[in-house]
Enzyme design. Structure first.
Site, PDB file in Angstrom:
ATOM      1  N   GLU A  44       0.721  -1.253   0.145  1.00  0.00           N
ATOM      2  CA  GLU A  44       0.031  -0.167   0.130  1.00  0.00           C
ATOM      3  C   GLU A  44       0.814   1.482   0.118  1.00  0.00           C
ATOM      4  O   GLU A  44       0.471   2.442  -0.748  1.00  0.00           O
ATOM      5  CB  GLU A  44      -1.010   0.011   1.331  1.00  0.00           C
ATOM      6  CG  GLU A  44      -2.179  -1.035   1.161  1.00  0.00           C
ATOM      7  CD  GLU A  44      -3.011  -0.673  -0.141  1.00  0.00           C
ATOM      8  OE1 GLU A  44      -3.051   0.395  -0.446  1.00  0.00           O
ATOM      9  OE2 GLU A  44      -3.819  -1.803  -0.283  1.00  0.00           O
ATOM     10  N   TYR A 127      -6.120   6.753   4.610  1.00  0.00           N
ATOM     11  CA  TYR A 127      -6.374   5.649   3.360  1.00  0.00           C
ATOM     12  C   TYR A 127      -5.569   4.309   3.663  1.00  0.00           C
ATOM     13  O   TYR A 127      -5.945   3.211   3.840  1.00  0.00           O
ATOM     14  CB  TYR A 127      -5.874   5.941   2.100  1.00  0.00           C
ATOM     15  CG  TYR A 127      -5.822   4.916   1.100  1.00  0.00           C
ATOM     16  CD1 TYR A 127      -6.692   4.281   0.707  1.00  0.00           C
ATOM     17  CD2 TYR A 127      -4.444   4.239   0.830  1.00  0.00           C
ATOM     18  CE1 TYR A 127      -6.717   3.224  -0.359  1.00  0.00           C
ATOM     19  CE2 TYR A 127      -4.610   3.008  -0.127  1.00  0.00           C
ATOM     20  CZ  TYR A 127      -5.612   2.684  -0.639  1.00  0.00           C
ATOM     21  OH  TYR A 127      -5.628   1.436  -1.425  1.00  0.00           O
ATOM     22  N   ASP A 145      -9.510   4.314  -2.820  1.00  0.00           N
ATOM     23  CA  ASP A 145      -8.345   4.933  -3.732  1.00  0.00           C
ATOM     24  C   ASP A 145      -9.195   5.538  -4.790  1.00  0.00           C
ATOM     25  O   ASP A 145     -10.507   5.623  -4.937  1.00  0.00           O
ATOM     26  CB  ASP A 145      -7.409   3.884  -3.967  1.00  0.00           C
ATOM     27  CG  ASP A 145      -7.968   2.720  -4.834  1.00  0.00           C
ATOM     28  OD1 ASP A 145      -9.284   2.677  -5.071  1.00  0.00           O
ATOM     29  OD2 ASP A 145      -7.292   1.904  -5.326  1.00  0.00           O
TER      30      ASP A 145
END
Length: 352
Positions: A44, A127, A145
């Site tokens: 990520e 996020y 996203d």
């Protein structure tokens, strides 16, 4: 019009999930395989502002060299920065090390599971915290996203342009996040955006949510999401000095930890300014101007970097930087690689 169903999307995901090196797919999950939080977190961080295609090889090299968070935490900064070279947004690499060391020192090498605790880690924003919590620990967090933004924008026909629409899209995505299999669901929505609900020419005919999609019903799927016009990026100018000693060693400089390309190797040079700077060679020599420049886009400005090249004697004493024998192109960030490539093309005798 039907409401979008998490069950419908998960059924699609079970059949069409992308095969990604950091992912535990639905078949493995059903067999009892548990995601590795280190793999989820590392991927990520790498995927921020970057594509899956670009990240795949970097991820595999990282986990081969540093297979877990403890080995990464004990790695030398320069080695990690060299492996990161080319991925861009180099503050991520610095925060990667800080985060790994925090996890080892403050959490005994175990990743926190909740969104709230993950947010306290260096370099982990909302996020990433949501993604790690959902995908690694199957917590019902909403992961949004760019792919998810596009899906939600079309699904609910959101007229507000991005980036202003972000809070609205997150709220809509939250409504759909299920309590069961939230980790698989988070990956399913991202896969849907990446492979079906694509930016151009979305494949609506094979979309599991097509009957619930308001944009498709109105024939407006290619118009959404709307985006606010971006202001023109300013231009900055600089000079990079590429010098090689007679023994083959290149003159390089480690950039300051703070700022663009922080901690990375690069060519000595001037500051990047709004006007073309004055010459400031790092060492005396016969500097040549090949008459070409590097153009490179950063997030907030366009860089135009003039090049100067020189061959130096073995006893050359630069005012800054240090010589590196066996310098690899891969050791440099993208903008510095571009400079090296240009020199190799127009002055092969120096780059040989």
């Amino acid at each position: 019009m039907r409401d979008p169903s998490a069950t419908t999307l998960l059924k699609w995901y079970d059949a069409h999930a992308r095969d990604l090196p950091w992912r535990v797919g639905p078949t493995e999950t059903k067999a009892g395989v548990v995601p590795d939080p280190y793999h989820v977190w590392l991927s990520e961080i790498m995927l921020q502002q970057t594509t899956v295609a670009a990240v795949r090889s970097y991820f595999l090299r990282f986990v081969t060299r540093w297979p877990d968070v403890r080995t990464l935490a004990s790695a030398e900064d320069a080695h990690v920065m060299a492996e990161w070279a080319g991925l861009g947004y180099y503050a991520r690499a610095r925060n990667l090390l800080k985060c790994a060391r925090t996890i080892v020192q403050a959490h005994d090498g175990r990743f926190p599971e909740t969104h709230e605790r993950l947010l306290r880690l260096p370099g982990v924003g909302p996020y990433t915290a949501a993604a790690v919590s959902a995908i690694a620990f199957d917590k019902p967090e909403t992961v949004v996203d760019g792919n998810v933004e596009r899906v939600m924008s079309r699904l609910f026909s959101v007229e507000t342009p991005l980036p202003k629409a972000k809070p609205e899209l997150v709220a809509l995505a939250t409504r759909l996040t299920p309590a069961e299999r939230p980790g698989d669901y988070a990956q399913a929505v991202m896969d849907l955006g990446a492979t079906v609900c694509t930016p151009k020419s979305p494949a609506c005919g094979i979309c599991p949510w097509v009957r619930a999609c308001k944009a498709n019903a109105a024939g407006r799927q290619q118009e959404l999401p709307k985006r606010a016009a971006k202001p023109a990026r300013p231009v900055r100018y600089g000079i990079a000095y590429l010098a090689r000693r007679a023994d083959g060693a290149w003159l390089v400089q480690t950039r300051p930890e703070r700022g663009l390309l922080g901690g990375m190797l690069g060519w000595p040079g001037t500051e990047w300014t709004m006007e073309p700077p004055e010459e400031a060679p790092p060492v005396k020599g016969e500097w040549r101007n090949p008459g070409v420049e590097v153009r490179h886009g950063f997030t907030h400005f366009e860089l135009r970097l003039s090049l100067r090249v020189a061959e130096l004697q073995d006893d050359a004493k630069p005012g800054c930087g240090h010589f590196v024998a066996g310098l690899r192109r891969e050791d440099l960030p993208s903008v510095m690689r571009k400079a090296m490539d240009i020199v190799a093309d127009c002055m092969p005798e120096l780059a040989a």
